[in-house]
Structure formats: structure tokens, C-alpha cells
Design an enzyme around this catalytic site. Structure first.
Site, PDB file in Angstrom:
ATOM      1  CD  GLU A  62     -59.680 -32.071 -16.480  1.00 43.95           C
ATOM      2  OE1 GLU A  62     -60.780 -31.694 -16.667  1.00 43.95           O
ATOM      3  OE2 GLU A  62     -58.757 -32.377 -17.503  1.00 43.95           O
ATOM      4  CE  LYS A 131     -61.230 -27.986 -17.612  1.00 40.58           C
ATOM      5  NZ  LYS A 131     -61.461 -29.450 -18.460  1.00 40.58           N
ATOM      6  CB  CYS A 187     -57.743 -29.457 -18.264  1.00 41.27           C
ATOM      7  SG  CYS A 187     -57.306 -30.318 -19.960  1.00 41.27           S
ATOM      8  NE  ARG A 365     -21.755   5.406 -31.552  1.00 37.54           N
ATOM      9  CZ  ARG A 365     -21.775   5.516 -30.313  1.00 37.54           C
ATOM     10  NH1 ARG A 365     -20.888   5.446 -29.485  1.00 37.54           N
ATOM     11  NH2 ARG A 365     -22.885   5.316 -29.672  1.00 37.54           N
ATOM     12  N   GLY A 377      -6.082  -1.743 -30.615  1.00 37.67           N
ATOM     13  CA  GLY A 377      -4.865  -2.332 -30.067  1.00 37.67           C
ATOM     14  C   GLY A 377      -5.035  -3.917 -29.928  1.00 37.67           C
ATOM     15  N   GLY A 381      -4.117 -11.264 -26.854  1.00 34.55           N
ATOM     16  CA  GLY A 381      -5.090 -11.797 -25.991  1.00 34.55           C
ATOM     17  C   GLY A 381      -6.443 -11.885 -26.397  1.00 34.55           C
TER      18      GLY A 381
END
Length: 695
Positions: A62, A131, A187, A365, A377, A381
């Protein structure tokens, strides 16, 4: 518009402008206490630096031409004459500068003095923005000198021998570069409850700028960052902020020269603070992404409607702009792993949230179904491991024994001893009820009933051979759930959902609840590392988790040969690339050519850029453009053409990342019988013969 698009598409693949980027800078010049000639010199020096760096738009502080902290000198005629001469010299000496310059100066009009931001392009004053909100409290006294710009819409002003639009009702747009559209505020304007840039954004500006003085006090730098980030986020925009620095008068105040660049709430670049020299913070803004974000956000557009469509009351000032027709580098740090937390100081919080989203979803759930057991299962992995530790924590949260979980390892024709032993070790360490069911007799019988060559002793390992095993495992789990009064916990992750890398029907595509379906493979890997580092479990569990992390990703459906274990990534590509593709296509709707450009920039040099905090050195990889395009074509074909029918029947699962999920009831709705051709064609046309380049 069609001509503009054609011109942009003719640019080299390496050009940032081809891919919807605009390079911006927050300029922090050395200041003075009213030495106009000195201030203009610093502005010209930084303007030339910006030009050399290929900057499209540079934002200065400014009143940087006059200095801010000169108080009643602003009302001296000789001083204001010097300011106009300084602007005239700045315009004359930047005719050959391609960077659009936003500079601040006090300007006279119709017997009033205004605190203004000027936009200059190659010596032309595009417009002058006054401004609006003048601070007049505590240390501020601006109403003593300046008039507010409120109500000056539609006017013009004569400055330094040029006639230019004047008023707060302006946005500026490059005719030759789509989406290079910016707005100016000054500003205090962005400290207001409704900053002018809000209407500027709704009128179409994608880059919001703030020329600021803003003296520094303790803690104020954080407040500025908060305002910049919030405005960029709310307005789906970029926000470029530049504050006055050392050199301003310190009669009663001090100055730090804070400059910053934000995009959608994320900090991209910032200057140093309290530095003595001239400085530029530079970043490439993805303006195309910003436009697409607005297009998909109904709230933004409803707000524009509620505000009376500000575009109808704003003037659009257009200008010619030089396009980068070459590789000018890339001034942006890209996240190689966009789904992975990358902030060291926020690491625990981000991982904690991701992990607990899954835990809460599964716990709710389980309570709702009134079941007795969680059936899962466990292969040894990564995916089943993560689902299992989430289930264990869900039991802890519900204050029920971990023996509520029924874990089954189900070895098939290609199950490795190490993965099976890891599965057993993990189940024992977690204290769940564990068992083993050998699926080979049932699979052999099924293959025999189908008259499959493998049942006759022939080494035929086709898709039927693989899916007989995958399907039997899930079939057993569902029947075990019936038998034991439980429900099946799915283990498939978001990356697999995107690629359709799952067996449809009674296979790993199906479960009673897909706890991992909102978590991509790269995030699962990182979450497991975080679980170890944060000691979520005991030492033995951590040891097994690390062993699983160190195991090659494989479906283990085909017996190993002389090349070794069957590799998922050898067949469908690196998950780290697919997750990168998914984020930018699913979350942002980016064109494939742009995704290729981004992936190439992010992954072409393993030694450059940032990796996620504490990422293992041995896992850091790099990819040339040809490799990126190869696997992107695989992704596009699988994602858009052959996998949606599986997603249309996906089980319930919790959304975890802002990057999106793929449930047809949530983030992604698409036809099951679509085609990938529009995406593949766009990629091939854009990339051409560049796929053989390794640079």
C-alpha cells in the site's frame, strides 16, 4: 473463447500457461520515509526481477510509491506532484516489462485525495482502485487525509498523462490468457466484515490481491495469515498479500514486510519478515483449478445470485498479456502424495482424524446391526492388516473384548509362507479369535466342476483361476458371518475401488461394511506407519506391522515363478501414481494432460521437492514423462470405462479424505457403461511424441 483455447493448446507441453497456471509474486521492496524517487527505483528493480522470472502479476505494498507512514505530507501539493511524476517514470521504464504491476499511491481527483491501487501493464495504466474502508482508530488516522472510494463506481481519473477507469467496481482480465482475472483491494478492506474482494470474486476474479501497509505488532502476522487463508478459501480464489516493510517511518510504528500467496486456503509462498533487501515471494497459481472449483460449488454460485450477480455491476478491464511459449520452470511445490498428511506439526492430528473416522464408522455400524462378531479375512497384506487394526480399536472404543473379531486366514494356491505367518502373528498379537481355512480343496473342486485346465494339472493361471480363489474367500466370510452371528468387514481400499481392482459379486468388491473404501493405498501405508510410531499397540504388534509394511504388494493368486512373487504394481502400475491421478481427476476435474504435467513435475526428480514427513528414503522413487503417461492411460481406461459398474454396487463406507470417495451415494456419480475415449484422446493429443523423453 474457442480461439483462445486453440492458442493455449498450441503452446509447448512444458509451458505453465498451457495448463492453466498464472505466476504471481508478493513484492516486498525496501521502503523510505517519503523519498519518491527511491521508492520508484525499488519498484522498477523488483518489476524487472519479476519479468525475468516470468511473473505475470506482482503485488506491491500500500502506498509504496509515496510511502505509507508520512502522515500530513500526503496533503502537500509538491509531494503529490512528485508522486505523479514517479508514476509517470515507472510507466515509462516498464514498457518492456511483461509483468502486470499493482502499485500503491495517493492520487487526487475532484478535490479529494484517495489511497489507491494502480494496475500497470507494459506502461499502460489499466485502472485505479481507491481504498473503501479507511481505518481511523487506535494508531490509524487515514480519514484525516483520504476520502473513501465507496460510491465512486463508473468514474475515470487522469494520472501521469493517462486516462484510466477509477472506482472499486473493476476486475482485470487478460484477453490472451484464460482465467488470468484479478481484483484489487487495499489493506483495511479485508479486515471488513464483507471485504470488497468478495464481490470481486463473485464477479469473476480468480486472483484477489491486497496492497497493505499494516504495521506489525505481536501476533498480527498470524492474523494476516488467517484473513488471507479464509478469504482464499471462502471465495475459491487465490489471495496475494503484500505489506510494507522496513524503511517506513518508525516514529510510532514498526514494519515487517510480510508477503504471502494463498490458494484455496493453502499457503504457497511467503517472503521473509524484517528483511532489509528487496524480495519477491513467487508461486504458480492454478487458476483453472479455481474456476473448476467454483463451477462445482453451488454455494458459491448461490451466493453470487443472492448478491444480485456482482458481475452485472463490475467493469471488466481487459489487456493484452504475453504468454509463456517455453518452459519457464515451475514455481510451486506439489504434493507427491496428496492424500497423505504432509505437515509435520499436524501429523498426529491428521492421522488421528483419519484413523478415528474409520473406527467411528465401523463401531456405529456394529452397534446398529446388533451382531455378535466382526468377521474379517486376514491375508497378511496391507489392506486387511489396516482393516483389522481399525476393528481392534473399534472394539476398544466400544469397551468389548477383541475376541469379538473373528479373523480367518485362507491360504490358496499362491499364498506365501511369510504373509500367512504375518497374518497369524498379527491376529495373535491383537488377541482376536483366529482360525485358518484352506480354500484349495474347494477351489480345486470348483475348477474341476468347471472343467478348467488347472484341475487337469495344466499350469493355466487365468482370470478364472484367480477369481475362483478371491470369490471363495469372500463366500466363506459371508457364510461364516451367517453361522457366527456377525457381519463381514471389507478390506478393499479407495485405490482399488478407483481401478476396479477387485472381484465383483461374492468377491472382495463386496462386504457388509467397507471400512477402507475411503482410504487410498498410499494413505493406508502411511497410517500403518503412524500407528507404529505413535504406539497405538504393543511392541509385538508393532513388529508384525512393520514386517507387513516391508512385504511386496501382491494378490497372491498366481504361484510364484522365476521372476518371483506376483506383483500388483507391475500389472496395473504404481499406486503412488494412481493415487496422484485420482486426487486431481476426482477432486478437481483436471484434464488428463494437466494431470500428466503435474505428475511429471512432482515425480521427475526424487531429490527435489518435499516428501511426506519422515517418509522412508528407500521408498522414494521418480518417474519420467513416458512412464507417467503410460500409467495414466491405464488409470483413465480403468476408471472411466471398466470399473464404474462395481462402484455402482459398492457397500457403505466412511468418507475419510477431502480428496473424495467413490460411493454413488456420495462424491461420485457416473454411468456404468461410460467410455474413456474423451480423456484418452485429450491426453494423446496433448502429449504427442513427448512420452519418450526422460527429462
Amino acid at each position: 473463447m474457442a480461439a483462445e483455447v486453440k492458442e493455449i493448446e498450441a503452446l509447448p507441453f512444458e509451458s505453465i500457461h498451457r495448463h492453466g497456471f498464472v505466476r504471481v509474486a508478493a513484492a516486498s521492496p525496501c521502503a523510505s520515509s517519503g523519498d519518491v524517487e527511491f521508492n520508484v527505483d525499488q519498484t522498477i528493480e523488483l518489476a524487472r526481477q519479476a519479468h525475468e522470472r516470468g511473473v505475470d502479476l506482482a503485488v506491491f505494498p500500500e502506498l509504496n510509491i509515496s510511502s505509507y507512514s508520512v502522515d500530513d505530507l500526503h496533503l502537500q501539493e509538491a509531494f503529490l506532484d512528485a508522486v505523479e511524476r514517479g508514476i509517470e517514470r515507472l510507466a515509462a521504464e516498464t514498457v518492456d516489462v511483461n509483468t502486470v504491476l499493482l502499485v500503491g499511491a495517493p492520487l487526487r481527483r475532484n478535490g479529494r485525495l484517495y489511497n489507491c491501487g494502480l494496475a500497470l501493464s507494459q506502461g499502460r495504466i489499466l485502472g485505479v482502485v481507491p481504498k473503501c474502508f479507511l481505518p481511523n482508530y487506535r494508531e490509524y488516522y487515514e480519514k484525516r487525509w483520504f476520502a473513501s472510494g465507496i460510491g465512486t463506481e463508473g468514474l475515470t481519473i487522469r494520472v501521469a498523462g493517462q486516462e484510466a477507469p477509477f472506482g472499486p467496481d473493476q476486475i482485470f482480465a487478460a484477453e490472451s490468457l484464460p482465467d488470468f482475472i484479478f481484483h484489487i483491494e487495499i489493506c483495511e478492506d479485508y479486515w471488513a466484515p464483507q471485504p470488497p474482494s468478495t464481490n470481486g470474486a463473485m464477479a469473476g476474479a480468480l486472483i484477489l490481491t491486497n496492497l497493505s501497509a499494516s504495521n506489525i505488532t505481536i501476533g498480527k502476522a498470524d492474523e494476516r495469515k488467517l484473513l488471507c487463508a479464509a478469504q482464499a478459501s471462502r471465495c475459491h480464489a487465490a489471495y496475494v498479500y503484500s505489506a510494507s516493510g522496513p524503511g517506513e517511518s518508525t516514529t510510532d510504528l514498526a514494519w515487517d514486510g510480510q508477503g504471502s500467496i494463498y490458494e484455496l486456503g493453502e499457503l504457497l509462498a511467503e517472503t521473509g519478515r524484517f528483511d532489509r533487501g528487496n524480495e519477491l515471494a513467487v508461486a504458480d497459481i492454478d487458476v483453472q483449478r479455481l474456476r473448476l472449483e467454483r463451477m462445482r460449488n453451488g454455494t458459491f454460485n448461490d451466493n453470487a445470485r443472492a448478491a444480485g450477480h456482482p458481475e452485472k455491476s463490475f467493469r471488466r478491464v481487459t489487456f493484452d498479456h504475453a504468454i509463456a511459449d517455453r518452459d519457464i520452470g515451475f514455481e510451486r511445490i506439489l504434493r507427491r502424495f496428496p492424500y497423505v498428511p504432509n505437515r509435520a506439526d499436524q501429523l498426529d492430528q491428521d492421522c488421528y482424524e483419519a484413523f478415528n473416522i474409520q473406527i467411528q464408522g465401523l463401531a456405529k455400524r456394529f452397534q446398529t446391526t446388533s451382531g455378535k462378531h466382526l468377521v474379517i479375512g486376514v491375508s497378511g497384506g496391507l489392506d486387511s492388516t489396516h482393516a483389522l487394526i481399525v476393528a481392534a480399536k473399534a472394539c476398544d472404543w466400544l469397551d468389548i473384548p477383541r475376541s469379538t473379531i473373528l479373523g480367518y486366514t485362507m491360504p490358496g494356491f499362491a499364498t506365501g509362507e511369510s504373509t500367512k505367518s504375518n497374518a497369524w502373528a498379527l491376529m495373535r498379537a491383537l488377541g482376536i479369535e483366529a482360525a485358518e481355512i484352506d480354500i484349495r480343496p474347494a477351489a480345486t473342486q470348483m475348477l474341476k466342476d468347471m472343467d478348467h485346465p488347472f484341475a487337469k494339472g495344466e499350469p493355466v493361471y487365468d482370470i478364472t483361476f484367480e477369481n475362483v480363489q478371491a470369490g471363495l474367500r469372500t463366500d466363506y466370510l459371508f457364510r461364516l458371518a451367517n453361522h457366527r452371528g456377525g457381519f463381514v468387514v471389507g478390506t478393499g481400499n479407495l485405490s482399488e475401488v478407483a481401478l476396479g481392482w477387485s472381484t465383483y459379486g461374492v468377491g472382495d468388491q463386496m462386504s457388509h461394511y467397507g471400512v477402507n473404501a475411503g482410504v487410498p493405498k498410499t494413505l493406508i501405508q502411511y497410517l500403518v506407519r503412524w500407528v507404529i510410531k505413535s504406539d497405538q499397540f504393543d511392541t509385538e504388534t508393532n513388529r508384525v506391522l512393520q514386517a507387513i509394511l516391508d512385504t511386496k504388494i501382491s494378490p497372491e493368486l498366481i504361484p510364484a515363478d522365476e521372476q518371483g512373487l506376483q506383483s500388483t504394481e507391475d500389472k496395473i502400475g504404481p499406486y503412488e501414481l494412481h493415487d496422484f491421478f485420482l486426487w486431481h481427476i476426482l477432486r478437481h476435474g483436471q484434464k488428463p494432460s494437466k494431470v500428466a504435467f503435474l505428475a511429471w513435475q512432482a515425480w521427475k526428480d526424487r531429490g527435489a521437492g518435499l516428501w511426506p514427513f519422515d517418509y522412508p528414503e528407500q521408498l522414494k522413487r521418480e518417474y519420467d514423462l513416458g512412464t507417467v503417461v503410460k500409467w495414466l492411460e491405464v488409470f483413465l481406461f480403468r476408471f472411466f470405462q471398466i470399473s464404474q459398474f462395481k462402484r455402482s454396487a459398492i457397500p457403505n463406507s466412511p468418507k475419510v479424505s477431502a480428496g473424495g470417495a467413490l460411493s454413488p451415494r456420495g462424491d461420485w456419480r457416473a454411468p456404468s457403461d461410460g467410455t474413456a475415449e474423451p480423456w484418452l484422446d485429450e491426453l494423446r493429443r496433448a502429449v504427442g511424441d513427448r512420452t519418450n523423453r526422460a527429462d
